[in-house]
Write a protein that holds these residues in place. Sequence first.
Motif, PDB file in Angstrom:
ATOM      1  N   ALA A  55       0.862  -1.186   0.000  1.00 32.67           N
ATOM      2  CA  ALA A  55       0.000   0.000   0.000  1.00 32.67           C
ATOM      3  C   ALA A  55       0.893   1.229   0.000  1.00 32.67           C
ATOM      4  N   SER A  56       0.478   2.243  -0.736  1.00 38.49           N
ATOM      5  CA  SER A  56       1.342   3.401  -0.974  1.00 38.49           C
ATOM      6  C   SER A  56       1.058   4.548  -0.018  1.00 38.49           C
ATOM      7  N   ALA A  57       1.889   5.551  -0.130  1.00 41.67           N
ATOM      8  CA  ALA A  57       1.724   6.773   0.654  1.00 41.67           C
ATOM      9  C   ALA A  57       0.410   7.460   0.306  1.00 41.67           C
ATOM     10  N   GLU A 101       3.737   5.717  -5.418  1.00 42.31           N
ATOM     11  CA  GLU A 101       4.890   5.277  -4.645  1.00 42.31           C
ATOM     12  C   GLU A 101       5.478   6.477  -3.926  1.00 42.31           C
ATOM     13  N   PRO A 102       6.188   6.231  -2.819  1.00 44.54           N
ATOM     14  CA  PRO A 102       6.609   4.958  -2.236  1.00 44.54           C
ATOM     15  C   PRO A 102       5.501   4.317  -1.424  1.00 44.54           C
ATOM     16  N   GLY A 103       5.801   3.169  -0.813  1.00 43.11           N
ATOM     17  CA  GLY A 103       4.805   2.483  -0.016  1.00 43.11           C
ATOM     18  C   GLY A 103       5.424   1.407   0.854  1.00 43.11           C
ATOM     19  N   ASP A 104       4.599   0.834   1.731  1.00 41.02           N
ATOM     20  CA  ASP A 104       5.036  -0.230   2.637  1.00 41.02           C
ATOM     21  C   ASP A 104       4.644  -1.595   2.101  1.00 41.02           C
ATOM     22  N   GLU A 105       5.444  -2.597   2.437  1.00 42.57           N
ATOM     23  CA  GLU A 105       5.147  -3.983   2.102  1.00 42.57           C
ATOM     24  C   GLU A 105       4.968  -4.787   3.387  1.00 42.57           C
ATOM     25  N   VAL A 106       3.987  -5.661   3.386  1.00 44.73           N
ATOM     26  CA  VAL A 106       3.777  -6.580   4.500  1.00 44.73           C
ATOM     27  C   VAL A 106       3.724  -7.993   3.952  1.00 44.73           C
ATOM     28  N   ILE A 107       4.595  -8.854   4.474  1.00 49.47           N
ATOM     29  CA  ILE A 107       4.682 -10.249   4.034  1.00 49.47           C
ATOM     30  C   ILE A 107       4.088 -11.124   5.134  1.00 49.47           C
ATOM     31  N   LEU A 108       3.043 -11.851   4.806  1.00 51.73           N
ATOM     32  CA  LEU A 108       2.384 -12.741   5.761  1.00 51.73           C
ATOM     33  C   LEU A 108       2.628 -14.190   5.372  1.00 51.73           C
ATOM     34  N   THR A 109       2.990 -14.991   6.353  1.00 48.45           N
ATOM     35  CA  THR A 109       3.192 -16.423   6.137  1.00 48.45           C
ATOM     36  C   THR A 109       2.241 -17.195   7.032  1.00 48.45           C
ATOM     37  N   LEU A 110       1.438 -18.048   6.436  1.00 47.40           N
ATOM     38  CA  LEU A 110       0.430 -18.824   7.152  1.00 47.40           C
ATOM     39  C   LEU A 110       0.989 -20.189   7.526  1.00 47.40           C
ATOM     40  N   HIS A 111       0.901 -20.517   8.814  1.00 46.29           N
ATOM     41  CA  HIS A 111       1.280 -21.837   9.318  1.00 46.29           C
ATOM     42  C   HIS A 111       0.023 -22.551   9.797  1.00 46.29           C
ATOM     43  N   GLU A 112      -0.065 -23.838   9.561  1.00 48.05           N
ATOM     44  CA  GLU A 112      -1.257 -24.598   9.949  1.00 48.05           C
ATOM     45  C   GLU A 112      -1.373 -24.742  11.461  1.00 48.05           C
ATOM     46  N   GLU A 113      -0.220 -24.886  12.145  1.00 49.70           N
ATOM     47  CA  GLU A 113      -0.281 -25.053  13.598  1.00 49.70           C
ATOM     48  C   GLU A 113      -0.588 -23.714  14.256  1.00 49.70           C
ATOM     49  N   SER A 114      -1.387 -23.742  15.302  1.00 47.29           N
ATOM     50  CA  SER A 114      -1.783 -22.521  15.993  1.00 47.29           C
ATOM     51  C   SER A 114      -0.795 -22.204  17.106  1.00 47.29           C
ATOM     52  N   SER A 159       1.382   4.873   8.821  1.00 45.25           N
ATOM     53  CA  SER A 159       0.662   3.824   9.549  1.00 45.25           C
ATOM     54  C   SER A 159      -0.482   3.260   8.718  1.00 45.25           C
ATOM     55  N   ALA A 160      -1.153   4.108   7.944  1.00 48.43           N
ATOM     56  CA  ALA A 160      -2.254   3.639   7.098  1.00 48.43           C
ATOM     57  C   ALA A 160      -1.756   2.688   6.023  1.00 48.43           C
ATOM     58  N   ALA A 161      -0.574   2.972   5.458  1.00 48.41           N
ATOM     59  CA  ALA A 161      -0.003   2.097   4.435  1.00 48.41           C
ATOM     60  C   ALA A 161       0.313   0.723   5.012  1.00 48.41           C
ATOM     61  N   SER A 162       0.902   0.684   6.204  1.00 48.60           N
ATOM     62  CA  SER A 162       1.204  -0.599   6.846  1.00 48.60           C
ATOM     63  C   SER A 162      -0.075  -1.393   7.107  1.00 48.60           C
ATOM     64  N   ALA A 163      -1.103  -0.703   7.589  1.00 53.49           N
ATOM     65  CA  ALA A 163      -2.367  -1.368   7.888  1.00 53.49           C
ATOM     66  C   ALA A 163      -3.025  -1.914   6.631  1.00 53.49           C
ATOM     67  N   ALA A 164      -3.091  -1.095   5.593  1.00 57.90           N
ATOM     68  CA  ALA A 164      -3.747  -1.518   4.355  1.00 57.90           C
ATOM     69  C   ALA A 164      -3.004  -2.672   3.696  1.00 57.90           C
ATOM     70  N   ALA A 165      -1.670  -2.604   3.695  1.00 57.83           N
ATOM     71  CA  ALA A 165      -0.871  -3.683   3.099  1.00 57.83           C
ATOM     72  C   ALA A 165      -1.077  -4.987   3.858  1.00 57.83           C
ATOM     73  N   ALA A 166      -1.113  -4.911   5.191  1.00 62.17           N
ATOM     74  CA  ALA A 166      -1.326  -6.113   6.004  1.00 62.17           C
ATOM     75  C   ALA A 166      -2.706  -6.708   5.765  1.00 62.17           C
ATOM     76  N   LEU A 167      -3.709  -5.854   5.663  1.00 62.92           N
ATOM     77  CA  LEU A 167      -5.082  -6.335   5.493  1.00 62.92           C
ATOM     78  C   LEU A 167      -5.307  -6.973   4.127  1.00 62.92           C
ATOM     79  N   ILE A 168      -4.764  -6.344   3.065  1.00 60.74           N
ATOM     80  CA  ILE A 168      -4.976  -6.913   1.735  1.00 60.74           C
ATOM     81  C   ILE A 168      -4.266  -8.259   1.627  1.00 60.74           C
ATOM     82  N   ALA A 169      -3.115  -8.387   2.317  1.00 60.92           N
ATOM     83  CA  ALA A 169      -2.396  -9.658   2.322  1.00 60.92           C
ATOM     84  C   ALA A 169      -3.140 -10.716   3.128  1.00 60.92           C
ATOM     85  N   ALA A 170      -3.665 -10.338   4.289  1.00 58.01           N
ATOM     86  CA  ALA A 170      -4.401 -11.289   5.129  1.00 58.01           C
ATOM     87  C   ALA A 170      -5.661 -11.785   4.429  1.00 58.01           C
ATOM     88  N   ASN A 171      -6.347 -10.868   3.755  1.00 57.25           N
ATOM     89  CA  ASN A 171      -7.560 -11.254   3.044  1.00 57.25           C
ATOM     90  C   ASN A 171      -7.252 -12.253   1.929  1.00 57.25           C
TER      91      ASN A 171
END
Length: 320
Positions: free
Chosen positions: A8-10, A28-41, A108-120
């Motif tokens: 998500a960008s500025a 641009e510029p913008g933040d990147e959030v990388i999410l990795t899903l593990h099966e174990e909780s 902060s909004a860029a970090s949040a939006a990037a994390a949410l679009i990745a989680a979704n």
Amino acid sequence: MKTVTGFASATIGNVACGFDVLGFAIKEPGDEVILTLHEESSSESPVSIKTIHGDGGALPRDPKKNTSSFVVLKFLEYLRNHKGIDFQGHIDLELKKNLPLSSGMGSSAASAAAALIAANELLGGPCTKMELVHFAIEGERVACGSAHADNAAPAMLGNFILIRSYNPLDLITIPPPDQLYCTLAHPHIELRTAYARSVLPRSISLKTATEQWGNVGALISGLLTSDYELIGRALVDVIAEPKRATLIPGFYQVKEAALGAGALGCSIAGSGPSIFAFSSSAATAEKAGTAMRNAFLDIDEHLEADIWVSPVCREGARIL
């Protein structure tokens, strides 16, 4: 394991006269959030912060206190309570912080939006972008104590976003004129949003309010009709800018330099210290950027400023 990267960008909030009700995204510029899903909780939290790059250790690693992880936790809670999706795995989060902190660039909004679009995306796309905006706005409360949408909404949705109402949330998307370019100048200083909000007046006169309303209406009209001259005339803030200008070294000199280079208008980006200008061509926007950088150096030979020139981003948060 499954890994997804969101971007998500500025964003520039307020857009001069539109305090807390208008914002737009640049490419641009913008933040990147990388999410990795593990099966174990995990017994502690369904989301953990693996690492953060580019913050100099300033951001909290507690998932309940960091904006990017907090919004993912709220997203998972919403899925359980409203979508019947009970998440059982664990998500590792890696944040690449490419936006400067306390910059007026919607960091902060860029970090949040990037994390949410990745989680979704990670969980199969159960929510629309409009649903995700609600969580991004709550992330702003964690970041600065105020759940405002003028950065969070355009970071997620792109374009210009007008917030007609917060309760209930009513967002209006305004596509940008084709030849509208933004020059963004970020001087190498920090200005915390909470402090920049504290200097604002608690009340204003009816005369001042009327002048501001007129500018907001004219700016929206200019955007919808691609009337670049009207956009420039309307880019006037009589409420926040006069109070916040004193917090930014040489603000009026930088503004004068942008206008002298041919920019349509110029004002404070969000709560500052960044400054933005609109132009009706890429060439003029580049010229304005050079003039703004030089103006900062004229004020203080050590006051460097980063310059970006970009059209308005229409896409919003996206998967890389």
